[in-house]
Design a protein around this motif. Structure first.
Motif, mmCIF file in Angstrom:
data_model
loop_
_atom_site.group_PDB
_atom_site.id
_atom_site.type_symbol
_atom_site.label_atom_id
_atom_site.label_comp_id
_atom_site.label_asym_id
_atom_site.label_seq_id
_atom_site.Cartn_x
_atom_site.Cartn_y
_atom_site.Cartn_z
ATOM 1 N N ASP A 189 0.853 -1.191 0.000
ATOM 2 C CA ASP A 189 0.000 0.000 0.000
ATOM 3 C C ASP A 189 0.883 1.233 0.000
ATOM 4 O O ASP A 189 1.329 1.712 1.043
ATOM 5 N N ASP B 10 2.256 2.573 3.645
ATOM 6 C CA ASP B 10 1.429 2.267 4.816
ATOM 7 C C ASP B 10 1.978 1.008 5.488
ATOM 8 O O ASP B 10 2.215 0.004 4.829
ATOM 9 N N SER C 270 0.495 -0.136 8.505
ATOM 10 C CA SER C 270 -0.470 -0.441 9.565
ATOM 11 C C SER C 270 -0.653 -1.939 9.791
ATOM 12 O O SER C 270 -1.002 -2.366 10.894
ATOM 13 N N ARG D 101 -1.796 10.759 11.393
ATOM 14 C CA ARG D 101 -1.826 9.387 10.871
ATOM 15 C C ARG D 101 -0.444 8.814 10.579
ATOM 16 O O ARG D 101 -0.317 7.662 10.163
ATOM 17 N N THR E 12 2.727 5.119 8.856
ATOM 18 C CA THR E 12 3.341 5.275 7.537
ATOM 19 C C THR E 12 4.836 5.539 7.679
ATOM 20 O O THR E 12 5.302 6.017 8.715
#
Length: 286
Positions: free
Chosen positions: A207, A220, A222, A253, A257
């Protein structure tokens, strides 16, 4: 370009003005704005928007200014002509000053980056010799401003900086005659980019933001970690690979990342990818 941001912000805004900037984004934007007592309005962008501001995302925010970067740091994503035009027109129709950070122009791979000057002269454009021209340490760049603002910016520059160092100006003039060498650098970036996209996918980083330009990949993590700082520290300590935690670019956020840079030699990139893959296997992420 750092000096140009000081000049642009000081020229265009007053204490308490509100300037919209996208997140994730270059952290110095908000820090310089804060230092000048200008309010950075952080606007969360999405992967569907290619992590760029849009007319919808700035709507109804009562902004005095908008700052965009295309290609962007940390994502490498770009605005196409229609998106940039719509954003500029939205700003102009609402008396919002528009600043375009074009420091990564020239470092693009499939499509050419669009300059705000292709849309309007009623904007501030900031560029530098640091990226495409590979002159980071020389601290020299340029601005394009509306003709009616030239003398105002000139007066500010004379009081803040006087001018760029003479040696840097001579070197920059030489760089303008070195495009064959610079294009060879770009070929290296492109090779490295292709290697990174394949290698990171193999390592499990699936991602990522679309790396249209610049020399970064924003990924990403996560599904592996919710702490990008510790993840980055672990990779550095265990694999000897330096990456940047997303918290630098997005305080909300960025814990999920990270940013990779491929502005190194191709041999180093190959070695780095091998180390990353082994790290991900060792940690049980892959």
């Amino acid at each position: 370009s750092s000096g140009a941001f000081l000049l642009a912000f000081t020229s265009l805004f007053d204490k308490g003005s509100k300037v919209g900037i996208g997140a994730p984004g270059y952290p110095s934007y908000r820090q310089i704005l804060k230092a000048l007592e200008i309010d950075p309005i952080i606007i969360q962008t999405t992967s569907e928007e290619k992590f760029q501001l849009t007319t919808n995302s700035i709507f109804g925010r009562k902004l005095d200014g908008v700052l965009v970067a295309s290609p962007a740091n940390p994502t490498g994503s770009m605005l196409n002509f229609d998106s940039l035009k719509a954003l500029i027109e939205k700003c102009n129709n609402n008396e919002i000053s528009f600043i375009s950070d074009e420091i990564y122009h020239g470092v693009e791979y499939k499509e050419k980056a669009v300059s705000a000057l292709q849309v309007t002269d009623d904007c501030y454009v900031i560029n530098s010799f640091s990226k495409y021209f590979s002159m980071t340490g020389w601290r020299i760049g340029w601005m394009v401003v509306p003709e009616s603002h030239v003398r105002q910016v000139e007066r500010l520059a004379q009081n803040m900086f006087i001018c760029a160092p003479h040696a840097s100006q001579i070197a920059a003039a030489g760089a303008l005659e070195s495009f064959s060498e610079l294009e060879e650098n770009l070929k290296v970036y492109k090779t490295n980019r292709d290697l990174m996209i394949r290698g990171l996918s193999e390592a499990g980083f699936t991602d990522i933001a679309p790396p249209d330009g610049a020399f970064y990949i924003y990924a990403d993590i996560s599904k592996f970690s919710n702490d990008s700082l510790e993840f980055s520290k672990d990779m550095l300590k265990t694999a000897g690979v330096a990456i940047t935690p997303g918290l630098d670019f997005d305080s909300e956020r960025g814990n999920a990342t990270i940013r990779f840079s491929y502005a190194r030699s191709t041999d180093e990139i190959k070695d780095g990818i091998e180390r990353i893959v082994n790290f991900m296997i060792e940690r049980g992420y892959k």
